[in-house]
Enzyme design. Sequence first.
Site, mmCIF file in Angstrom:
data_model
loop_
_atom_site.group_PDB
_atom_site.id
_atom_site.type_symbol
_atom_site.label_atom_id
_atom_site.label_comp_id
_atom_site.label_asym_id
_atom_site.label_seq_id
_atom_site.Cartn_x
_atom_site.Cartn_y
_atom_site.Cartn_z
ATOM 1 N N PRO A 204 0.818 -0.968 -0.194
ATOM 2 C CA PRO A 204 -0.055 -0.101 0.010
ATOM 3 C C PRO A 204 0.598 1.275 0.079
ATOM 4 C CG PRO A 204 -0.088 -0.989 2.210
ATOM 5 C CD PRO A 204 0.437 -2.192 1.139
ATOM 6 N N ASN A 205 0.345 2.138 -0.762
ATOM 7 C CA ASN A 205 0.935 3.475 -0.891
ATOM 8 C C ASN A 205 2.140 3.702 -1.738
ATOM 9 O OD1 ASN A 205 -1.163 4.861 0.809
ATOM 10 N ND2 ASN A 205 -0.012 3.618 2.318
ATOM 11 N N ARG B 189 5.260 10.762 -2.734
ATOM 12 C CA ARG B 189 4.652 10.464 -1.388
ATOM 13 C C ARG B 189 6.111 10.701 -0.451
ATOM 14 N NH1 ARG B 189 4.842 4.688 1.251
ATOM 15 N NH2 ARG B 189 3.994 5.428 3.293
ATOM 16 N N TYR C 250 11.215 8.772 0.972
ATOM 17 C CA TYR C 250 11.158 7.464 -0.324
ATOM 18 C C TYR C 250 11.749 7.981 -1.394
ATOM 19 C CZ TYR C 250 7.795 5.666 3.503
ATOM 20 O OH TYR C 250 7.370 5.222 4.448
ATOM 21 N N ASN D 9 7.990 -5.739 -0.716
ATOM 22 C CA ASN D 9 7.733 -4.486 0.055
ATOM 23 C C ASN D 9 6.478 -4.521 0.322
ATOM 24 O OD1 ASN D 9 7.846 -2.216 1.595
ATOM 25 N ND2 ASN D 9 8.994 -0.859 -0.113
ATOM 26 N N ALA E 22 3.236 -0.851 4.796
ATOM 27 C CA ALA E 22 2.471 -0.836 6.183
ATOM 28 C C ALA E 22 1.981 -2.136 6.571
ATOM 29 C CB ALA E 22 1.534 0.104 6.346
ATOM 30 N N HIS F 174 3.700 -4.400 9.123
ATOM 31 C CA HIS F 174 3.745 -4.507 10.540
ATOM 32 C C HIS F 174 2.575 -4.850 11.057
ATOM 33 C CE1 HIS F 174 7.050 -1.815 9.332
ATOM 34 N NE2 HIS F 174 6.359 -1.301 8.743
ATOM 35 N N ASP G 89 1.771 -15.425 6.833
ATOM 36 C CA ASP G 89 1.353 -16.631 6.568
ATOM 37 C C ASP G 89 1.609 -17.143 5.302
ATOM 38 O OD1 ASP G 89 0.764 -17.027 9.293
ATOM 39 O OD2 ASP G 89 -1.336 -17.213 9.148
ATOM 40 N N GLU H 240 12.609 -9.628 1.703
ATOM 41 C CA GLU H 240 11.728 -8.302 2.367
ATOM 42 C C GLU H 240 12.495 -7.046 2.101
ATOM 43 O OE1 GLU H 240 10.509 -8.781 6.462
ATOM 44 O OE2 GLU H 240 10.165 -6.545 6.450
ATOM 45 N N HIS I 5 12.597 -2.762 2.377
ATOM 46 C CA HIS I 5 11.958 -1.602 2.523
ATOM 47 C C HIS I 5 12.925 -0.354 2.134
ATOM 48 C CE1 HIS I 5 9.105 -3.304 5.055
ATOM 49 N NE2 HIS I 5 9.888 -4.325 5.582
ATOM 50 N N ILE I 6 12.321 0.838 1.709
ATOM 51 C CA ILE I 6 13.190 1.720 1.131
ATOM 52 C C ILE I 6 13.796 2.294 2.412
ATOM 53 C CG2 ILE I 6 13.019 4.042 -0.130
ATOM 54 C CD1 ILE I 6 10.543 2.669 -1.585
ATOM 55 N N SER I 7 13.148 2.758 3.564
ATOM 56 C CA SER I 7 13.563 3.478 4.662
ATOM 57 C C SER I 7 14.029 2.586 5.492
ATOM 58 C CB SER I 7 12.470 4.385 5.249
ATOM 59 O OG SER I 7 11.525 3.479 5.716
ATOM 60 N N ARG J 51 12.782 4.314 12.560
ATOM 61 C CA ARG J 51 11.601 5.269 12.743
ATOM 62 C C ARG J 51 10.869 4.970 13.817
ATOM 63 N NH1 ARG J 51 9.191 5.012 6.726
ATOM 64 N NH2 ARG J 51 7.989 6.843 7.477
ATOM 65 N N ARG K 177 7.046 0.431 13.474
ATOM 66 C CA ARG K 177 7.614 -0.101 12.279
ATOM 67 C C ARG K 177 8.868 -1.261 12.510
ATOM 68 N NH1 ARG K 177 5.307 3.624 8.366
ATOM 69 N NH2 ARG K 177 5.051 5.533 9.209
HETATM 70 C C1 DQA Z 1 8.119 0.858 3.914
HETATM 71 C C2 DQA Z 1 8.252 1.277 5.351
HETATM 72 C C3 DQA Z 1 6.853 0.990 6.164
HETATM 73 O O1 DQA Z 1 6.926 1.129 7.329
HETATM 74 C C4 DQA Z 1 5.959 2.100 5.416
HETATM 75 O O2 DQA Z 1 4.607 1.708 6.005
HETATM 76 C C5 DQA Z 1 5.934 2.077 3.848
HETATM 77 C C6 DQA Z 1 7.155 1.707 3.099
HETATM 78 C C7 DQA Z 1 9.519 1.239 3.225
HETATM 79 O O3 DQA Z 1 9.517 1.036 2.065
HETATM 80 O O4 DQA Z 1 10.545 2.088 3.816
HETATM 81 O O5 DQA Z 1 4.774 2.290 3.435
HETATM 82 O O6 DQA Z 1 7.929 -0.375 3.478
#
Ligand code: DQA
Length: 137
Positions: free
Chosen positions: A9-10, A17, A22, A71, A74, A77, A84, A95, A97-99, A104, A108
Amino acid sequence: MKLIIINGPNLNLLGKREPEIYGSDTFEDVFKSLQTKFPTLELSYYQSNIEGEIIDKLHEVGFDYDGIILNAAAYTHTSIGIGDAVKGVETPVVEVHISNVHAREEFRHTSYIAPNAKGVLFGFGIKGYELAIESFL
Ligand code: DQA
């Protein structure tokens, strides 16, 4: 080798964003440059803002592809269901994550995916996707 990048998502808003976190690249641009960097790979990309659709995609590719780069944003978490699914499929999942999620907010720091992932990459910005691909080579 058949690899898929699944973004949650997002992440369709990448580029617009919170660019200070990001970055300012859209994922379409990132994906094109990955295709150029890895021309011999069968690389595909899927994004959804819907938890069940991400689970369905993991089921669809998870017995056939050589690797999944996930990725889950959200949902990482919060989603026992995606965790599962990662456990239930055969294809190894990396897995991403960009950040740096550990630098943070506390919420997270939890991942329902990591316990069943082949590995986890976070904090390397958009380059994390390239590093994840390399981890399969
Ligand atoms: C994220 C980190 C997550 O905590 C956040 O909700 C995201 C992006 C990242 O790529 O850093 O939407 O997965």
